[in-house]
Design a protein around this motif. Structure first.
Motif, short mmCIF file in Angstrom:
data_model
loop_
_atom_site.label_atom_id
_atom_site.label_comp_id
_atom_site.label_asym_id
_atom_site.label_seq_id
_atom_site.Cartn_x
_atom_site.Cartn_y
_atom_site.Cartn_z
N ARG A 240 0.85 -1.21 0.00
CA ARG A 240 0.00 0.00 0.00
C ARG A 240 0.88 1.25 0.00
NH1 ARG A 240 -3.45 -0.81 4.87
NH2 ARG A 240 -3.09 -3.01 4.53
N PRO A 241 0.28 2.41 -0.35
CA PRO A 241 1.05 3.65 -0.26
C PRO A 241 1.35 3.98 1.19
CG PRO A 241 -1.22 4.11 -0.93
CD PRO A 241 -1.09 2.62 -0.85
N PRO B 268 3.24 7.04 3.90
CA PRO B 268 3.67 8.44 3.91
C PRO B 268 5.16 8.51 3.58
CG PRO B 268 2.59 7.84 5.98
CD PRO B 268 2.76 6.58 5.20
N TRP C 166 -1.95 0.34 -4.30
CA TRP C 166 -2.74 -0.49 -3.38
C TRP C 166 -2.84 -1.92 -3.89
CZ3 TRP C 166 -4.39 0.55 1.41
CH2 TRP C 166 -5.28 -0.36 2.01
N TRP D 245 -12.19 -4.76 1.31
CA TRP D 245 -11.73 -4.36 2.62
C TRP D 245 -12.59 -3.20 3.10
CZ3 TRP D 245 -9.55 -2.41 -1.72
CH2 TRP D 245 -9.24 -1.06 -1.75
N MET E 59 -14.19 5.60 9.12
CA MET E 59 -13.92 6.84 9.84
C MET E 59 -14.29 6.56 11.29
SD MET E 59 -15.47 10.71 9.55
CE MET E 59 -15.18 10.94 7.82
N ASN F 268 -8.86 1.57 8.70
CA ASN F 268 -9.59 0.40 8.21
C ASN F 268 -10.19 -0.33 9.40
OD1 ASN F 268 -6.79 -0.07 6.08
ND2 ASN F 268 -8.78 0.67 5.42
N SER G 105 -0.67 16.34 0.19
CA SER G 105 0.16 15.77 1.24
C SER G 105 -0.61 15.26 2.46
CB SER G 105 1.18 16.83 1.64
OG SER G 105 1.85 16.40 2.78
N LEU G 106 -1.64 15.98 2.88
CA LEU G 106 -2.37 15.50 4.07
C LEU G 106 -3.00 14.14 3.80
CD1 LEU G 106 -4.05 18.81 5.28
CD2 LEU G 106 -2.28 17.53 6.47
N GLY H 160 -1.78 11.89 1.76
CA GLY H 160 -0.67 10.94 1.75
C GLY H 160 -0.25 10.55 3.16
N GLN H 161 -0.29 11.50 4.08
CA GLN H 161 0.13 11.24 5.45
C GLN H 161 -0.89 10.41 6.22
OE1 GLN H 161 3.18 12.34 7.00
NE2 GLN H 161 3.63 12.72 4.86
N TYR H 162 -2.15 10.71 6.04
CA TYR H 162 -3.15 10.18 6.98
C TYR H 162 -4.26 9.32 6.37
CZ TYR H 162 -1.02 13.98 9.63
OH TYR H 162 -0.12 14.82 10.24
N GLU H 163 -4.36 9.26 5.04
CA GLU H 163 -5.50 8.53 4.46
C GLU H 163 -5.11 7.46 3.45
OE1 GLU H 163 -8.46 11.37 3.18
OE2 GLU H 163 -8.84 12.02 5.24
N ALA H 164 -4.13 7.79 2.59
CA ALA H 164 -3.74 6.84 1.54
C ALA H 164 -3.30 5.48 2.09
CB ALA H 164 -2.64 7.44 0.65
N PRO H 165 -2.63 5.43 3.29
CA PRO H 165 -2.19 4.12 3.78
C PRO H 165 -3.34 3.15 4.11
CG PRO H 165 -1.00 5.88 4.92
CD PRO H 165 -2.10 6.54 4.12
N PHE H 166 -4.56 3.64 4.10
CA PHE H 166 -5.69 2.77 4.40
C PHE H 166 -6.50 2.42 3.14
CE2 PHE H 166 -4.70 5.49 8.02
CZ PHE H 166 -4.30 4.52 8.92
N GLY H 167 -6.05 2.93 2.00
CA GLY H 167 -6.72 2.60 0.74
C GLY H 167 -7.68 3.66 0.26
N PHE H 168 -7.67 4.84 0.92
CA PHE H 168 -8.48 5.93 0.41
C PHE H 168 -7.81 6.50 -0.83
CE2 PHE H 168 -9.74 5.62 4.80
CZ PHE H 168 -11.10 5.83 4.74
N MET I 4 -10.31 18.07 4.40
CA MET I 4 -10.24 16.68 4.86
C MET I 4 -11.60 16.31 5.47
SD MET I 4 -7.17 16.18 3.97
CE MET I 4 -6.59 14.64 4.69
N LEU I 5 -12.11 15.16 5.05
CA LEU I 5 -13.48 14.79 5.46
C LEU I 5 -13.62 14.61 6.97
CD1 LEU I 5 -16.22 14.26 4.18
CD2 LEU I 5 -15.64 11.84 4.11
N THR I 6 -12.51 14.21 7.64
CA THR I 6 -12.59 14.04 9.10
C THR I 6 -12.90 15.37 9.80
OG1 THR I 6 -10.19 14.33 9.18
CG2 THR I 6 -11.02 12.07 9.26
#
Ligand SMILES: [Zn+2]
Lengths: 138, 387
Positions: free
Chosen positions: A5-6, A8, A79, A85, A89, A101, B130-131, B133-141, B248-250
């Protein structure tokens, strides 16, 4: 191990304490020293009173599922996790919400309900990155 | 004098005098997005009975700056605006153009959109925000469906909205698309078809999500005194409003209610001196089937949780009491990425009476409302063919 996955890259200065904490299995959240507001994502100013005196607290890792989705395909070239999956939120007990997740659960809207209690699961991905995932509270 | 009084004095001072798409819209691998811009500008300017050399104000959002557009058109504009808050930027720019035209900062304003959203021709690589990439992309968003679905499941939880009700929004919109020769998807559609279509990300199947096309569109505005000399019947800008809440949606306070939309609508309605009951035609930015109902709720047109009822047969549909998305929308007509120019074009055509088989009879007051991001930003217009 191949990273599926990507991640940071690079971690920004504001985000570093967050990711450093996760590596030690601690979920850290920014807290304003002036007004006590706990928030996320990290910023150098408190979004409520705009003080610059922002520190960190360790969160309980407990919260509620505020909203969710079940993904049936990848939405990002990096990904590689096999669908489906659950995108989630989570509203933390301390107040802020974060994206994550939901794991250890059937990816089925009949099973997953908004506001269900959830708890953190620390999932090590690389030496640098440990992900804060969540599962239904047992 | 308060700012609100100032705005009221600008009501009806500026008109939309030209509106058109690029020569073609749809799947256009043979055209760059700069070409889509240039075609749209040329078509909209000639629709107004003007020449490109008359244009002295350029407004655009997206990858190409207003400076590049000026250069490509061979003009040195006196005024530029590159506000970029997502797909509603073009709607917000109508308000900015009203202010600029009123103050004489320009005399002929063009708002242009061109996007090779499907074919990616002449497009620079996507930037990583960047935000994310830091906080959302690692979960597949990644991308709008993985975010707008959150808003949608929360609405279902709080109000009991159903997948069938969201599907009806697609069905109503398709009925209008079937009457628009320019619409990409014109075959009949049922609620069952939507529910049986390919799952993408729950709660969305593919038919809950907008098209991905290549398209351009532009509108031309000028002051009301000059508008009378243009080729077509002027469409008066009676009210404009804009708002932003989050990115950011959060950070969105209430996932089921768009504060940006409320702010934009309130300002536009007050400037126009209208209430939420006065419209006889509505254009809403429909990137997802759940978007338009939530916009109606945030604008105060529908009660909280009841926006979906407006899409029932006989209400929003052809021949219905309150027609919505009469071009066929982003769901069935076209959606190149930043859709906001197209609802303005359709409202203009409806108010001029140019819509043929899909013309709404006796339309006098049209509402245009669009979102940027995930209901993050909003622009609202009140348009009329009467002063
Ligand atoms: Zn504070």
């Amino acid at each position: 191990m191949e990273i599926d996955r990507p991640i940071p890259s690079p971690i920004t200065p504001e985000a570093k304490p967050f990711w450093d904490g996760l590596r030690e299995h601690r979920l850290l959240l920014p807290k304003c020293g002036a007004c006590g507001h706990v928030f996320f994502y990290p910023r150098v100013l408190c979004p409520r009173c705009h003080a610059r005196d922002v520190g960190w607290i360790q969160a309980s890792g407990k919260g509620k599922l505020h909203a969710f989705e079940i993904a049936y395909q990848a939405f990002n070239k990096a990904w590689k996790v096999k669908p489906p999956w659950v995108l989630a939120m989570v509203e933390l007990a301390e107040g802020p919400r974060l994206m994550t997740n939901l794991v250890n659960v059937e990816p089925d809207p009949k099973v997953i309900k908004c506001d269900m209690p959830v708890q953190i699961v620390f999932s090590k991905l690389t030496d640098e990155i440990t992900l804060p995932l969540f599962e239904p509270t047992r | 004098m308060s700012a609100v009084a100032d705005l009221k004095s600008l009501s009806n001072s500026v008109c939309v005098v030209g509106a058109d798409e690029s020569d073609e819209i749809g799947a256009l691998p043979h055209k760059s997005q700069l070409t889509l811009h240039l075609e749209a500008v040329r078509n909209a300017v000639s629709d107004a009975g003007l020449r490109i050399s008359d244009v002295d104000g350029i407004f655009t959002a997206g990858q190409h700056s207003p400076a590049l557009l000026g250069e490509a058109l061979g003009i040195a504009p006196r005024y530029v605006d590159g506000t970029s808050v997502g797909g509603c930027s073009f709607i917000i720019m109508v308000g900015h153009a009203v202010a600029a035209l009123h103050h004489g900062l320009c005399d002929v304003a063009v708002i242009s959109h061109g996007e090779s959203g499907r074919s990616g021709v002449g497009v620079s690589p996507r930037r990583d925000t960047s935000l994310t990439g830091q906080y959302e992309a690692p979960f597949g968003f990644g991308g709008a469906p993985t975010l707008f679905g959150m808003i949608t499941t929360r609405h279902m939880h709080e109000y009991g909205t159903t997948l069938e009700q969201w599907a009806q929004v697609a069905v109503s919109t398709r009925k209008w698309a079937m009457l628009n020769p320019k619409a990409l998807r014109r075959e009949p559609l049922t609620v069952a078809d939507v529910l049986a279509s390919r799952p993408v990300v729950y709660p969305f199947n593919v038919l809950n999500i907008c098209l991905v096309t290549d398209a351009g569109g532009a509108v031309v505005l000028t002051r009301a005194d000059r508008a009378r000399d243009c080729a077509k019947k002027p469409v008066y800008v009676r009210g404009v409003g804009e708002g932003t809440e989050h990115v950011m949606l959060t950070q969105m306070k209430d996932l089921t209610f768009s504060e940006a939309t409320r702010l934009a609508g309130e300002k536009a309605f007050r400037m126009a001196g209208v209430t939420h009951r006065d419209f006889d035609h509505i254009m809403l930015y429909d990137a997802f089937t759940s978007g338009p109902p939530l916009m109606l709720e945030s604008l105060g047109i529908a009660k909280r949780g009841e926006g979906v009822h407006f899409f029932a047969e006989g209400r929003s549909t052809p021949g219905g009491a309150l027609p919505i998305n009469t071009n066929g929308g982003g769901l069935s007509y076209t959606h190149s990425g930043m859709y906001g120019i197209f609802p303005i074009i359709e409202a203009t055509r409806q108010l001029r009476g140019e819509c043929g088989g899909r013309q709404v009879p006796n339309v006098k007051l049209s509402l245009v409302n669009g979102m940027g991001g995930m209901l993050s930003a909003a622009g609202t217009l009140v348009l009329s063919n009467e002063r």
